[in-house]
Motif scaffolding. Structure first.
Motif, PDB file in Angstrom:
ATOM      1  N   ALA A  76      62.055  97.262  15.283  1.00 14.10           N
ATOM      2  CA  ALA A  76      61.683  95.913  14.861  1.00 14.10           C
ATOM      3  C   ALA A  76      62.922  95.101  14.505  1.00 14.10           C
ATOM      4  O   ALA A  76      64.002  95.633  14.198  1.00 14.10           O
ATOM      5  N   TRP A  77      62.762  93.790  14.520  1.00 16.63           N
ATOM      6  CA  TRP A  77      63.831  92.867  14.160  1.00 16.63           C
ATOM      7  C   TRP A  77      64.309  93.116  12.739  1.00 16.63           C
ATOM      8  O   TRP A  77      63.524  93.409  11.826  1.00 16.63           O
ATOM      9  N   GLU A  95      67.916  90.006  19.332  1.00 15.12           N
ATOM     10  CA  GLU A  95      66.498  90.355  19.457  1.00 15.12           C
ATOM     11  C   GLU A  95      66.255  91.211  20.696  1.00 15.12           C
ATOM     12  O   GLU A  95      65.525  92.210  20.656  1.00 15.12           O
ATOM     13  N   ARG A  96      66.882  90.807  21.806  1.00 15.97           N
ATOM     14  CA  ARG A  96      66.708  91.567  23.045  1.00 15.97           C
ATOM     15  C   ARG A  96      67.319  92.961  22.920  1.00 15.97           C
ATOM     16  O   ARG A  96      66.760  93.957  23.397  1.00 15.97           O
ATOM     17  N   ALA A 104      65.015  95.052  20.802  1.00 18.73           N
ATOM     18  CA  ALA A 104      63.812  95.383  21.567  1.00 18.73           C
ATOM     19  C   ALA A 104      64.084  96.554  22.509  1.00 18.73           C
ATOM     20  O   ALA A 104      63.217  97.409  22.733  1.00 18.73           O
TER      21      ALA A 104
END
Length: 521
Positions: free
Chosen positions: A468-469, A459-460, A463
């Protein structure tokens, strides 16, 4: 000097083969003066110019030859070589497609085109060309090896191993084949080549380069079955032999990294390019070899808006071209201050022009050249929209990972534990400098954290790219894209932590490295 065009051309080729550049140049000049309409003369001139570092002249010569014989396949293959050497990727790919049908009845040229396609990142096309060549060439050893290499990039390890077994049975002194074969899978106590490799080292008397290949192959297979101390002995023997045949001074690299930190600080970064940028966002993933950059690349490459272009040399080449101007490229230590005098926007524009032919349909692309850590400040200034991702790994694990890898090219510091330690010490000083000066422009990913906490770290990571995820990024082993890195086999396995602390098995042997890394985490 008299003779037919063919006789003069053969004389020029003989001078080239004997590495007598003066005689070759004289012969080629006479050939072109006396037989200017003989197409092979322009091919010979182009080959000579390319081999002697004059790509512009080489390109001009072969283009002239093609005006005389526009459908001659050997000329088209040389055009492809020249365009690739000049970094004209889009034109290289066009030349490849044009040459393919012309070379259809020439299996040696099809093989060469396959190698060219592989170097351009077109692995599927490379394999198709090599399979076509094999219809006529059969079990030619060079073709078998190159096919196996491409199959490894594509993840077809079983067929690659079968080809290498066949190659070794036909050409038992193809030492590189043993090294490649050992990399294709994790060897087991019941199925390995350890006895064969040990016997070859005792009795075959290979040349030094072949002996190096065998030592690394045996070390890898011994490590696979858990014989860590015996494996280290083999890696050490191969590394000593390789280092003895290198002309290298680690102090020059240490000095270079310290100078980079001095030249590319906050003052330099204030002149960051603010001009128009390409619509696609580059993601630079870099770090020491064997630090986990390929894993990060594969994770990101699972996102539908990200495509990886692999390990590109285009940014360093753009810096060198811009800093050199019309003259010869500056020496390494002179290049550092010379590049600070170039407007960053010029470097950014040169880079975007070089990669244009590779640009994918996605909005983001990955440039994963590990040694771009040397250029992080330049990248940040030249490409303000670029994302910079630094991958760090436990220093001892990273150092040993480099030591037990036989690199095809580059990384001359990696064959001596003391030199690895000196290099890594300077590297971590440079990393600290980039973290201070680049601030949030630089995202640092820890390999061990990515393994232990995959979802939050992914996720990091996403980002940091501004995207987006996407859950597919949790399964990099499913990424079907070819990979040409040292980790081509490992990255197709599910993410695991089996090798994180493997260096501890030989901690005593790694003492010369450890003493340089005290306090580095």
């Amino acid at each position: 000097m008299t003779g037919t065009a063919r006789e003069l051309d053969l004389a020029a080729r003989r001078a080239m083969a004997s590495r007598n550049a003066g005689a070759a140049r004289t012969a080629i000049q006479h050939l072109l003066r006396t037989h200017p309409t003989y197409p092979p003369a322009w091919l010979t001139a182009s080959i000579f110019d390319l081999d002697t570092g004059r790509p512009g002249a080489a390109l001009a010569a072969i283009r002239h030859g093609l005006t005389l014989a526009p459908r001659e396949p050997t000329l088209h293959v040389q055009l492809l070589r020249c365009l690739a050497a000049a970094g004209e990727i889009a034109a290289s790919r066009d030349a490849l497609r044009l040459a393919e049908p012309l070379a259809a009845s020439a299996p040696d040229l099809l093989h060469e085109l396959g190698n060219a396609a592989a170097s351009l990142g077109l692995q599927e096309e490379a394999l198709a060309l090599m399979r076509q060549a094999r219809i006529s060439l059969g079990n030619d050893p060079a073709l078998l090896f190159n096919m196996a290499a491409v199959l490894r990039y594509l993840g077809n390890f079983a067929e690659a191993e079968s080809l290498l077994d066949d190659l070794i049975s036909r050409a038992p002194h193809d030492w590189q084949a043993y090294a490649l074969r050992s990399q294709l899978r994790t060897q087991s106590p019941a199925q390995n080549h350890i006895a064969e490799l040990e016997s070859l080292l005792r009795t075959a008397c290979p040349p030094w380069a072949g002996e190096v290949q065998l030592h690394y192959a045996l070390g890898k297979e011994l490590e696979d079955i858990g014989a860590h101390h015996r494996a280290f002995t083999q890696f050490a023997a191969g590394a000593v032999l390789r280092r003895n045949h290198l002309r290298y001074d680690v102090a020059e690299d240490v000095d270079a990294m310290d100078r980079i930190a001095q030249c590319f600080g906050n003052t330099y970064l204030q002149q960051a390019s603010v001009g128009s940028q390409d619509k696609k966002t580059p993601i630079f993933v870099f770090g020491l070899p064997r630090s986990g950059t390929t894993l990060v690349e594969r994770i990101l490459g699972c996102h539908p808006q990200i495509a990886s272009l692999g390990e590109l040399n285009d940014f360093p080449a753009s810096v060198i071209a811009c800093a050199a101007g019309p003259g010869a490229p500056p020496k390494k230590l002179d290049l550092i201050p010379a590049s600070t005098a170039v407007p960053p926007a010029h470097i950014g524009a040169a880079y975007l022009a070089r990669i244009q032919g590779r640009a994918p349909a996605t909005s983001h692309f990955i440039d994963k050249l590990p040694m771009n850590y040397l250029y992080a400040g330049l990248i940040a200034a030249a490409l303000p929209t670029a994302k910079l991702i630094l991958v760090l790994r436990d220093p001892m694990a990273n150092g040993y990972g480099m030591y037990k890898t036989l690199f095809q090219q580059g990384y001359p510091f990696s064959y001596d534990l003391d030199e690895i330690g000196q290099y890594m010490n300077a590297y971590y000083r440079l990393v600290a400098h980039w973290q201070r000066t680049l601030g949030p422009r630089l995202t640092t990913i820890r390999y061990e954290s990515m393994i232990a906490s995959r979802e939050p770290e992914t996720e990091r990571l996403l980002a940091a790219t501004g995207l987006a995820w996407h859950s597919a990024c949790l399964y990099p082993e499913r990424n079907p894209a070819p990979t040409t890195t040292q980790s081509a086999v490992q990255v197709r396995e599910p993410v695991h932590n089996r090798n994180i602390d493997s260096w501890r098995h030989v901690a005593a042997e790694l003492a010369p490295l450890a003493r340089h890394l005290v306090g580095i985490v």
